[in-house]
Design a protein around this motif. Structure first.
Motif, PDB file in Angstrom:
ATOM      1  N   LEU A   1       0.850  -1.186   0.000  1.00 53.95           N
ATOM      2  CA  LEU A   1       0.000   0.000   0.000  1.00 53.95           C
ATOM      3  C   LEU A   1       0.887   1.237   0.000  1.00 53.95           C
ATOM      4  N   TYR A   2       0.451   2.249  -0.748  1.00 57.61           N
ATOM      5  CA  TYR A   2       1.221   3.488  -0.826  1.00 57.61           C
ATOM      6  C   TYR A   2       0.257   4.664  -0.916  1.00 57.61           C
ATOM      7  N   VAL A   3       0.495   5.695  -0.100  1.00 53.44           N
ATOM      8  CA  VAL A   3      -0.329   6.903  -0.128  1.00 53.44           C
ATOM      9  C   VAL A   3       0.270   7.886  -1.125  1.00 53.44           C
ATOM     10  N   ALA A   4      -0.485   8.202  -2.165  1.00 56.38           N
ATOM     11  CA  ALA A   4      -0.039   9.157  -3.185  1.00 56.38           C
ATOM     12  C   ALA A   4      -0.571  10.545  -2.843  1.00 56.38           C
ATOM     13  N   GLU A   5       0.320  11.505  -2.788  1.00 59.39           N
ATOM     14  CA  GLU A   5      -0.087  12.877  -2.512  1.00 59.39           C
ATOM     15  C   GLU A   5      -0.799  13.471  -3.725  1.00 59.39           C
ATOM     16  N   ALA A   6      -1.661  14.454  -3.465  1.00 53.36           N
ATOM     17  CA  ALA A   6      -2.372  15.118  -4.558  1.00 53.36           C
ATOM     18  C   ALA A   6      -1.374  15.838  -5.459  1.00 53.36           C
ATOM     19  N   GLY A   7      -1.707  15.919  -6.729  1.00 54.90           N
ATOM     20  CA  GLY A   7      -0.841  16.630  -7.664  1.00 54.90           C
ATOM     21  C   GLY A   7      -0.020  15.680  -8.509  1.00 54.90           C
ATOM     22  N   LEU A   8       1.275  15.995  -8.639  1.00 54.67           N
ATOM     23  CA  LEU A   8       2.135  15.223  -9.528  1.00 54.67           C
ATOM     24  C   LEU A   8       2.210  13.756  -9.133  1.00 54.67           C
TER      25      LEU A   8
ATOM     26  N   GLU B   1     -11.111  14.046   3.704  1.00 50.52           N
ATOM     27  CA  GLU B   1      -9.925  13.460   4.331  1.00 50.52           C
ATOM     28  C   GLU B   1     -10.022  11.947   4.493  1.00 50.52           C
ATOM     29  N   ALA B   2     -11.083  11.328   3.961  1.00 46.36           N
ATOM     30  CA  ALA B   2     -11.171   9.865   3.971  1.00 46.36           C
ATOM     31  C   ALA B   2     -10.238   9.309   2.899  1.00 46.36           C
ATOM     32  N   PHE B   3      -9.752   8.096   3.125  1.00 47.77           N
ATOM     33  CA  PHE B   3      -8.864   7.474   2.153  1.00 47.77           C
ATOM     34  C   PHE B   3      -9.664   6.647   1.150  1.00 47.77           C
ATOM     35  N   LEU B   4      -9.315   6.813  -0.122  1.00 43.85           N
ATOM     36  CA  LEU B   4      -9.915   6.047  -1.203  1.00 43.85           C
ATOM     37  C   LEU B   4      -8.834   5.208  -1.870  1.00 43.85           C
ATOM     38  N   MET B   5      -9.259   4.105  -2.495  1.00 43.08           N
ATOM     39  CA  MET B   5      -8.346   3.319  -3.312  1.00 43.08           C
ATOM     40  C   MET B   5      -8.340   3.929  -4.708  1.00 43.08           C
ATOM     41  N   LEU B   6      -7.259   4.629  -5.042  1.00 45.64           N
ATOM     42  CA  LEU B   6      -7.166   5.285  -6.345  1.00 45.64           C
ATOM     43  C   LEU B   6      -7.123   4.261  -7.467  1.00 45.64           C
ATOM     44  N   ARG B   7      -6.264   3.283  -7.307  1.00 45.36           N
ATOM     45  CA  ARG B   7      -6.164   2.209  -8.292  1.00 45.36           C
ATOM     46  C   ARG B   7      -5.324   1.086  -7.706  1.00 45.36           C
ATOM     47  N   MET B   8      -5.371  -0.057  -8.361  1.00 45.11           N
ATOM     48  CA  MET B   8      -4.547  -1.195  -7.975  1.00 45.11           C
ATOM     49  C   MET B   8      -3.829  -1.710  -9.210  1.00 45.11           C
ATOM     50  N   VAL B   9      -2.638  -2.214  -9.004  1.00 48.83           N
ATOM     51  CA  VAL B   9      -1.867  -2.736 -10.126  1.00 48.83           C
ATOM     52  C   VAL B   9      -0.993  -3.873  -9.616  1.00 48.83           C
TER      53      VAL B   9
ATOM     54  N   ARG C   1       4.929 -11.676  -7.478  1.00 51.49           N
ATOM     55  CA  ARG C   1       4.339 -10.361  -7.741  1.00 51.49           C
ATOM     56  C   ARG C   1       3.641  -9.862  -6.488  1.00 51.49           C
ATOM     57  N   ALA C   2       3.502  -8.555  -6.404  1.00 52.99           N
ATOM     58  CA  ALA C   2       2.775  -7.938  -5.298  1.00 52.99           C
ATOM     59  C   ALA C   2       1.619  -7.133  -5.867  1.00 52.99           C
ATOM     60  N   GLN C   3       0.538  -7.092  -5.123  1.00 53.36           N
ATOM     61  CA  GLN C   3      -0.614  -6.280  -5.497  1.00 53.36           C
ATOM     62  C   GLN C   3      -0.428  -4.903  -4.852  1.00 53.36           C
ATOM     63  N   LEU C   4      -0.237  -3.889  -5.666  1.00 57.58           N
ATOM     64  CA  LEU C   4       0.036  -2.540  -5.175  1.00 57.58           C
ATOM     65  C   LEU C   4      -1.230  -1.703  -5.217  1.00 57.58           C
ATOM     66  N   GLY C   5      -1.618  -1.184  -4.058  1.00 54.23           N
ATOM     67  CA  GLY C   5      -2.781  -0.311  -3.980  1.00 54.23           C
ATOM     68  C   GLY C   5      -2.357   1.112  -3.673  1.00 54.23           C
ATOM     69  N   PHE C   6      -2.810   2.053  -4.492  1.00 55.92           N
ATOM     70  CA  PHE C   6      -2.529   3.471  -4.266  1.00 55.92           C
ATOM     71  C   PHE C   6      -3.699   4.092  -3.507  1.00 55.92           C
TER      72      PHE C   6
END
Length: 219
Positions: free
Chosen positions: A59-66, A144-152, A132-137
């Motif tokens: 799991l990885y938290v992606a910041e808004a923007g780039l 301020e709730a966390f959403l699953m942006l995508r999985m790969v 392989r690992a399942q990566l969730g962004f």
């Protein structure tokens, strides 16, 4: 003989390939995953590792923007760069875009398995086996709730898998002296500790909310 990858049928980003990015599901994650997101959001580039059934997850938290924009493009051409200092440190990885990609500097993720933790070495061994690992962004919404942006699904090269296996077995052998009974003791839950009612409910929701469907998870 070579290591044969086990099937990993938890749904992946490839299942969403026919959909436009804006149409991909952005589900609110379970409460426990939100707590992980809170910790990760303060940890910079550090990601979180776990195993659900026999499926390794990152799991990885992606910041808004780039960074979140780069997360949407991650593995867009099937290519992934995984770096580590030496093959003696396959438990500590930097994951991102190939160096020639325009987003190569926009997304750097670090995933580390503690070499002194028997559970994490067992998880590293599972990762070496599945290949392989399942990566969730994760991203935050306006509330301020966390959403699953995508999985790969992130594949691992054979040399790295072999190094992971050797590292995990070497560390576990050092911890146990080769005695499997000691390993069982090391990874066993502490006696007398039982999940609370809230934790039991949360575990059910983990599978019932669709992020980890029971029928699609190996147990």
């Amino acid at each position: 003989p070579g290591v044969t990858a086990l099937p990993t049928p938890v749904f992946t980003e490839e299942d969403y390939a026919p959909l436009k990015p804006a149409e991909r599901p952005r589900a609110i994650v379970p409460e426990w995953m939100g707590r992980v997101g809170e910790v990760l959001s303060k940890a910079g580039q550090l990601g979180w590792t776990c195993t659900v059934g026999s499926q390794p997850w990152w799991l990885y938290v992606a910041e808004a923007g780039l960074e979140s924009a780069a997360a949407m493009r991650f593995k867009h051409d099937g290519q992934v760069r995984i770096g580590h200092r030496t093959l003696d440190d396959p438990n500590d990885m930097l994951v991102g875009f190939p160096s020639h990609d325009p987003d190569a500097q926009s997304l750097h993720m670090r995933f580390r398995y503690d070499e002194d933790d028997p559970r994490q070495m067992c998880e590293l061994l599972v990762l070496s086996r599945t290949g392989r690992a399942q990566l969730g962004f994760l991203v935050r919404d306006a509330t301020e709730a966390f959403l699953m942006l995508r999985m790969v699904s992130v594949p691992l090269p054979p040399a790295l898998r072999r190094a992971m296996r050797d590292k995990a077995l070497r560390q576990l052998d050092t911890m146990t002296g080769g005695d499997l009974r000691k390993l069982a003791d090391l990874v066993a839950p502490e006696p007398g500790i039982r999940p609370t009612a809230d934790e039991a409910t949360e575990e059910r929701e983990l599978f019932d909310d669709g992020l980890f469907p029971r029928e699609d998870t190996l147990f």
